[in-house]
Design a protein around this motif. Structure first.
Motif, PDB file in Angstrom:
ATOM      1  N   LEU A 149      44.070 -71.953 -40.999  1.00 25.42           N
ATOM      2  CA  LEU A 149      45.312 -72.603 -40.567  1.00 25.42           C
ATOM      3  C   LEU A 149      46.385 -72.631 -41.660  1.00 25.42           C
ATOM      4  O   LEU A 149      47.343 -73.393 -41.562  1.00 25.42           O
ATOM      5  N   ASP A 150      46.251 -71.790 -42.673  1.00 22.15           N
ATOM      6  CA  ASP A 150      47.317 -71.658 -43.660  1.00 22.15           C
ATOM      7  C   ASP A 150      48.393 -70.702 -43.165  1.00 22.15           C
ATOM      8  O   ASP A 150      49.513 -70.712 -43.672  1.00 22.15           O
ATOM      9  N   GLU A 151      48.064 -69.878 -42.197  1.00 21.31           N
ATOM     10  CA  GLU A 151      48.983 -68.902 -41.619  1.00 21.31           C
ATOM     11  C   GLU A 151      49.126 -69.160 -40.130  1.00 21.31           C
ATOM     12  O   GLU A 151      48.172 -69.617 -39.489  1.00 21.31           O
ATOM     13  N   ASP A 152      50.314 -68.897 -39.582  1.00 24.83           N
ATOM     14  CA  ASP A 152      50.488 -69.053 -38.136  1.00 24.83           C
ATOM     15  C   ASP A 152      51.115 -67.833 -37.468  1.00 24.83           C
ATOM     16  O   ASP A 152      51.328 -67.830 -36.260  1.00 24.83           O
ATOM     17  N   ILE A 153      51.402 -66.796 -38.237  1.00 26.17           N
ATOM     18  CA  ILE A 153      51.903 -65.541 -37.666  1.00 26.17           C
ATOM     19  C   ILE A 153      50.706 -64.633 -37.440  1.00 26.17           C
ATOM     20  O   ILE A 153      50.043 -64.200 -38.374  1.00 26.17           O
ATOM     21  N   ARG A 154      50.411 -64.353 -36.193  1.00 21.61           N
ATOM     22  CA  ARG A 154      49.182 -63.643 -35.864  1.00 21.61           C
ATOM     23  C   ARG A 154      49.264 -62.139 -36.122  1.00 21.61           C
ATOM     24  O   ARG A 154      48.249 -61.483 -36.307  1.00 21.61           O
ATOM     25  N   ASP A 155      50.465 -61.593 -36.144  1.00 20.39           N
ATOM     26  CA  ASP A 155      50.642 -60.171 -36.390  1.00 20.39           C
ATOM     27  C   ASP A 155      50.762 -59.922 -37.896  1.00 20.39           C
ATOM     28  O   ASP A 155      51.691 -60.417 -38.540  1.00 20.39           O
ATOM     29  N   PHE A 156      49.811 -59.167 -38.462  1.00 21.64           N
ATOM     30  CA  PHE A 156      49.821 -58.961 -39.909  1.00 21.64           C
ATOM     31  C   PHE A 156      51.072 -58.237 -40.382  1.00 21.64           C
ATOM     32  O   PHE A 156      51.648 -58.571 -41.427  1.00 21.64           O
ATOM     33  N   GLY A 157      51.524 -57.234 -39.642  1.00 22.58           N
ATOM     34  CA  GLY A 157      52.721 -56.497 -40.041  1.00 22.58           C
ATOM     35  C   GLY A 157      53.921 -57.409 -40.195  1.00 22.58           C
ATOM     36  O   GLY A 157      54.709 -57.282 -41.142  1.00 22.58           O
ATOM     37  N   GLN A 158      54.067 -58.344 -39.274  1.00 20.16           N
ATOM     38  CA  GLN A 158      55.176 -59.298 -39.345  1.00 20.16           C
ATOM     39  C   GLN A 158      55.003 -60.230 -40.538  1.00 20.16           C
ATOM     40  O   GLN A 158      55.963 -60.521 -41.259  1.00 20.16           O
ATOM     41  N   GLU A 174      52.320 -46.105 -41.258  1.00 20.24           N
ATOM     42  CA  GLU A 174      53.579 -46.488 -41.897  1.00 20.24           C
ATOM     43  C   GLU A 174      53.412 -47.779 -42.696  1.00 20.24           C
ATOM     44  O   GLU A 174      53.890 -47.897 -43.836  1.00 20.24           O
ATOM     45  N   LEU A 175      52.717 -48.765 -42.115  1.00 17.08           N
ATOM     46  CA  LEU A 175      52.478 -50.022 -42.806  1.00 17.08           C
ATOM     47  C   LEU A 175      51.568 -49.803 -44.012  1.00 17.08           C
ATOM     48  O   LEU A 175      51.801 -50.371 -45.090  1.00 17.08           O
ATOM     49  N   GLN A 176      50.547 -48.985 -43.853  1.00 18.42           N
ATOM     50  CA  GLN A 176      49.656 -48.691 -44.973  1.00 18.42           C
ATOM     51  C   GLN A 176      50.415 -48.036 -46.122  1.00 18.42           C
ATOM     52  O   GLN A 176      50.200 -48.374 -47.296  1.00 18.42           O
ATOM     53  N   ASP A 177      51.315 -47.107 -45.787  1.00 18.21           N
ATOM     54  CA  ASP A 177      52.114 -46.459 -46.831  1.00 18.21           C
ATOM     55  C   ASP A 177      53.024 -47.464 -47.522  1.00 18.21           C
ATOM     56  O   ASP A 177      53.233 -47.398 -48.740  1.00 18.21           O
ATOM     57  N   GLU A 178      53.545 -48.414 -46.753  1.00 13.88           N
ATOM     58  CA  GLU A 178      54.413 -49.444 -47.325  1.00 13.88           C
ATOM     59  C   GLU A 178      53.628 -50.330 -48.296  1.00 13.88           C
ATOM     60  O   GLU A 178      54.121 -50.689 -49.373  1.00 13.88           O
ATOM     61  N   ILE A 179      52.406 -50.681 -47.919  1.00 16.66           N
ATOM     62  CA  ILE A 179      51.556 -51.499 -48.793  1.00 16.66           C
ATOM     63  C   ILE A 179      51.238 -50.733 -50.077  1.00 16.66           C
ATOM     64  O   ILE A 179      51.332 -51.274 -51.183  1.00 16.66           O
ATOM     65  N   ARG A 180      50.873 -49.465 -49.923  1.00 14.96           N
ATOM     66  CA  ARG A 180      50.545 -48.667 -51.106  1.00 14.96           C
ATOM     67  C   ARG A 180      51.739 -48.541 -52.042  1.00 14.96           C
ATOM     68  O   ARG A 180      51.587 -48.613 -53.270  1.00 14.96           O
ATOM     69  N   ALA A 181      52.924 -48.353 -51.467  1.00 10.80           N
ATOM     70  CA  ALA A 181      54.124 -48.221 -52.299  1.00 10.80           C
ATOM     71  C   ALA A 181      54.422 -49.523 -53.032  1.00 10.80           C
ATOM     72  O   ALA A 181      54.767 -49.522 -54.220  1.00 10.80           O
ATOM     73  N   TYR A 226      38.351 -60.012 -35.384  1.00  6.60           N
ATOM     74  CA  TYR A 226      39.694 -60.413 -35.785  1.00  6.60           C
ATOM     75  C   TYR A 226      40.441 -61.013 -34.606  1.00  6.60           C
ATOM     76  O   TYR A 226      40.227 -60.634 -33.452  1.00  6.60           O
ATOM     77  N   ALA A 227      41.333 -61.957 -34.917  1.00  2.32           N
ATOM     78  CA  ALA A 227      42.154 -62.555 -33.863  1.00  2.32           C
ATOM     79  C   ALA A 227      42.974 -61.471 -33.177  1.00  2.32           C
ATOM     80  O   ALA A 227      43.148 -61.446 -31.974  1.00  2.32           O
ATOM     81  N   LYS A 228      43.505 -60.579 -33.972  1.00  6.09           N
ATOM     82  CA  LYS A 228      44.225 -59.432 -33.419  1.00  6.09           C
ATOM     83  C   LYS A 228      44.016 -58.278 -34.375  1.00  6.09           C
ATOM     84  O   LYS A 228      44.535 -58.300 -35.484  1.00  6.09           O
ATOM     85  N   ARG A 229      43.250 -57.320 -33.980  1.00  7.91           N
ATOM     86  CA  ARG A 229      42.944 -56.195 -34.858  1.00  7.91           C
ATOM     87  C   ARG A 229      44.068 -55.186 -34.729  1.00  7.91           C
ATOM     88  O   ARG A 229      44.261 -54.556 -33.700  1.00  7.91           O
ATOM     89  N   ASP A 230      44.878 -55.063 -35.800  1.00 10.34           N
ATOM     90  CA  ASP A 230      45.982 -54.114 -35.776  1.00 10.34           C
ATOM     91  C   ASP A 230      45.457 -52.692 -35.632  1.00 10.34           C
ATOM     92  O   ASP A 230      44.426 -52.325 -36.155  1.00 10.34           O
ATOM     93  N   GLU A 231      46.205 -51.886 -34.886  1.00  9.06           N
ATOM     94  CA  GLU A 231      45.896 -50.472 -34.842  1.00  9.06           C
ATOM     95  C   GLU A 231      46.129 -49.885 -36.233  1.00  9.06           C
ATOM     96  O   GLU A 231      46.852 -50.443 -37.035  1.00  9.06           O
ATOM     97  N   GLU A 232      45.485 -48.770 -36.507  1.00 13.68           N
ATOM     98  CA  GLU A 232      45.728 -48.100 -37.783  1.00 13.68           C
ATOM     99  C   GLU A 232      47.209 -47.737 -37.829  1.00 13.68           C
ATOM    100  O   GLU A 232      47.687 -46.918 -37.042  1.00 13.68           O
ATOM    101  N   ASN A 233      47.925 -48.362 -38.724  1.00 11.62           N
ATOM    102  CA  ASN A 233      49.374 -48.184 -38.815  1.00 11.62           C
ATOM    103  C   ASN A 233      49.674 -47.467 -40.128  1.00 11.62           C
ATOM    104  O   ASN A 233      49.745 -48.082 -41.188  1.00 11.62           O
TER     105      ASN A 233
END
Length: 297
Positions: free
Chosen positions: A118-127, A271-278, A262-269
């Motif tokens: 309950l430290d987070e309330d945004i269920r979408d990891f990308g957001q 673009e998001l993975q590249d953003e994290i790596r960068a 997972y509450a919501k298992r993100d699809e393999e994204n």
């Protein structure tokens, strides 16, 4: 004589720390804190500490007297900016176990755990990732520390490891990456025992521990984990009437409200993975340099 811990599993969260605490605690020469994750030394996270005084903290190790290695596992010690110095003051000879994981895999898992806590309330990891650094302006009411929601900072492992290297020699620090130990946990276990100066106890079973979970209902979870004053008063009144020390209702409700996965298992994204790596490229380069230095040390 009061038992004192002499080794610490300091994190990172969701990198196998709970599993390793379970693997090690059954060794006949290891004593472990009876309280899971005391988080005593992360004084910069005051609302995430389960012991406030050294006397309270040491009480968690009652029954560990006579053990060769005495330890605890508190996963936010690595992220904490104060825990390394605090542990060094407590025991400069302590051994430090650090578990890591590819940040691309670590961060969604860490986000899911924050949802569960309950430290987070945004269920979408990308957001949630996109809002990192801006959450202090609008924190969830149940979040215990804004720094928990700074996802890039939580994954800057090299920066966090350097705090421990500033207080402990490399010989007292062992780093294991999940991608390396998971295919052969038995070999990693022997390596850890050697680091702790312990003999092999013959363990060959290394089950999966602490599978990902989620809340079926956020409202029910909030009622159980952050109960309002009226709920606490009602529960106290019921206990008095029934003559009970505890009802056990919250534990039952928590179990009924928790599902695996997972509450919501993100699809393999990609673009998001590249953003994290960068975003973490500089820290990951420093991490590789740390490994190189340690291998030649």
């Amino acid at each position: 004589m009061t038992a004192r811990p002499n080794f610490f599993i300091v994190g990172a969260p969701k990198c196998g720390t709970t599993a390793w605490a379970e693997y090690l605690r059954t060794h006949p020469q290891i004593g472990f804190a009876r309280q899971k994750e005391p988080h005593y030394f992360n004084t910069d996270f005051p609302d995430f500490r389960w012991a406030r005084s050294q006397a309270d903290y040491l009480s968690f190790f009652e029954g560990c007297e006579g053990k060769t290695a005495i330890g605890e596992a508190s996963v936010m010690y690595l992220y904490s900016s104060e825990a390394a110095a605090n542990i060094a003051r407590f025991d400069p000879g302590a051994k430090i176990l650090i578990f890591l994981r590819d940040p691309v895999r670590f961060l969604p898992s860490y986000h899911n755990q924050l949802l569960l806590n309950l430290d987070e309330d945004i269920r979408d990891f990308g957001q949630a990732w996109a809002l990192s650094g801006e959450r202090a302006k609008a924190l969830p009411s149940t979040c215990r520390d804004a720094k928990f929601l700074d996802y890039p900072a939580a994954a800057r492992f090299a920066q966090q490891i350097q705090r421990y290297r500033a207080h402990f020699p490399d010989a007292q620090i062992k780093i294991l990456r999940m991608e390396e130990w998971k295919p052969n946990p038995r070999a990693a276990y022997l390596d850890v025992l050697e680091f702790l100066g312990l003999p092999d106890d013959g363990r060959v079973d290394f089950p999966v521990i602490h599978k990902a979970k989620h809340h079926s209902s956020g409202a029910v979870a909030k009622l159980i984990q952050r109960p309002p004053g009226w709920a606490l008063r009602v529960a106290a009144a019921v206990r008095r009437v029934l003559g009970l020390k505890r009802l056990g209702l919250s534990k039952l409700l928590r179990r009924m409200n928790t599902g695996t996965g997972y509450a919501k298992r993100d699809e393999e994204n990609a673009e998001l993975q590249d953003e994290i790596r960068a975003a973490l490229a500089e820290d990951q380069a420093l991490l590789q340099q740390i490994f190189k230095e340690r291998s030649h040390g």
